[in-house]
Write an enzyme that holds these catalytic residues in place. Structure first.
Site, short mmCIF file in Angstrom:
data_model
loop_
_atom_site.label_atom_id
_atom_site.label_comp_id
_atom_site.label_asym_id
_atom_site.label_seq_id
_atom_site.Cartn_x
_atom_site.Cartn_y
_atom_site.Cartn_z
N TYR A 250 -1.62 -3.17 -7.84
CA TYR A 250 -0.76 -3.50 -8.03
C TYR A 250 -0.81 -4.09 -9.60
CZ TYR A 250 4.02 -3.67 -9.22
OH TYR A 250 5.49 -3.64 -9.22
N SER B 182 5.19 -5.06 -14.96
CA SER B 182 6.32 -6.57 -13.69
C SER B 182 5.93 -7.85 -13.67
CB SER B 182 5.81 -6.25 -12.51
OG SER B 182 6.07 -6.71 -11.91
#
Length: 262
Positions: free
Chosen positions: A155, A141
């Protein structure tokens, strides 16, 4: 890109980027090994793909469990002779603030978003070795290089760890001809995102992106299949940002940037 006759194994295959990648690869002739924990979604996917004449092997797995991954590879994939491309796409998002993140939340996010990718790759090395493509693409990401606004610290940490995993695996497996790369998507407008973010918020995010739009899961899938193809045969240990130019933004809008120069 031609995936005719190749086998593509995808984690998190029943939704989002994983599903879009499965569709795109199947359209190019690949046999799909769809790994996901959602049995109902896997069955729906199997019926859909079979109806289109696409080869698919659905495999139930909990990516957060090393034991479950081992069973999935040894038993669920027993009929699979080789894997030409492994796509580690499974992941979850954490929501808590730094000080309120619990130990259970931290461990669960890392187990799925990072450890699961490690164990899948580790377990599938023999299948990759037997394949012709010998490629792995990890879905990280943009948060791996910056910070996640939708996810929490666990995350961001897991996705950053994914890039370290990618580099190290690429180094160790290069002598076997196995390439390992990662993609770092920016904001992706999945079905889940559309359910939880209002249209106004969607417009605000799109306005932040220099190219003026969200990514679609298909945008990410196309880049994944490029990295898994012979066109990228000399690319390994690298990261491809797919973010519409968002990583270029320093905090100010383009309008304020331009106005400062007039």
């Amino acid at each position: 890109m031609d995936y005719n006759g190749k086998t593509v194994a995808i984690t998190g295959a029943a939704s989002g980027i994983g599903y879009a990648t499965a569709q795109a690869a199947a359209q190019q002739g690949a046999r799909i090994v769809a790994l996901d924990r959602d049995v109902g979604a896997l069955e729906t996917m199997r019926v859909e793909f079979a109806g289109k004449g696409w080869a698919i092997t659905p495999v139930e797995v909990d990516i957060g469990s090393e034991a479950s991954i081992r069973v999935a590879v040894e038993q669920g994939m027993a009929s699979v002779e080789r894997v030409d491309l492994l796509v580690n796409s499974a992941g979850i998002v954490s929501r808590g603030m730094f000080e309120t993140t619990t130990g259970d939340e931290w461990q669960r996010v890392l187990s799925i978003n990072l450890s699961g990718s490690f164990f899948c790759l580790q377990q599938m090395v023999p299948l990759l070795r037997a394949g012709r493509g010998r490629a792995v693409v990890n879905v990280a990401s943009l948060a791996a290089k910056r910070v996640s606004y939708t996810g929490g610290v666990s995350y961001t940490a897991a996705k950053a760890g994914m890039l370290g995993l990618t580099r190290h695996a690429a180094f160790e497996l290069a002598h076997e001809g196995i390439r390992v790369n990662a993609v770092c998507p920016g904001p992706v407008l999945t079905a889940m995102t559309q359910r939880v973010i209002s249209e106004e918020e969607q417009r605000q995010v799109a306005a932040m992106v220099p190219l003026g739009d969200w990514l679609s899961p298909q945008d990410v899938a196309a880049s994944i299949l490029f990295l898994g193809s012979p066109a990228a045969r000399m690319i390994t240990g690298t990261t491809l940002d797919i973010d519409g130019g968002l990583s270029l933004v320093t905090g100010a809008s383009f309008e304020s940037y331009r106005n400062a120069r007039q």
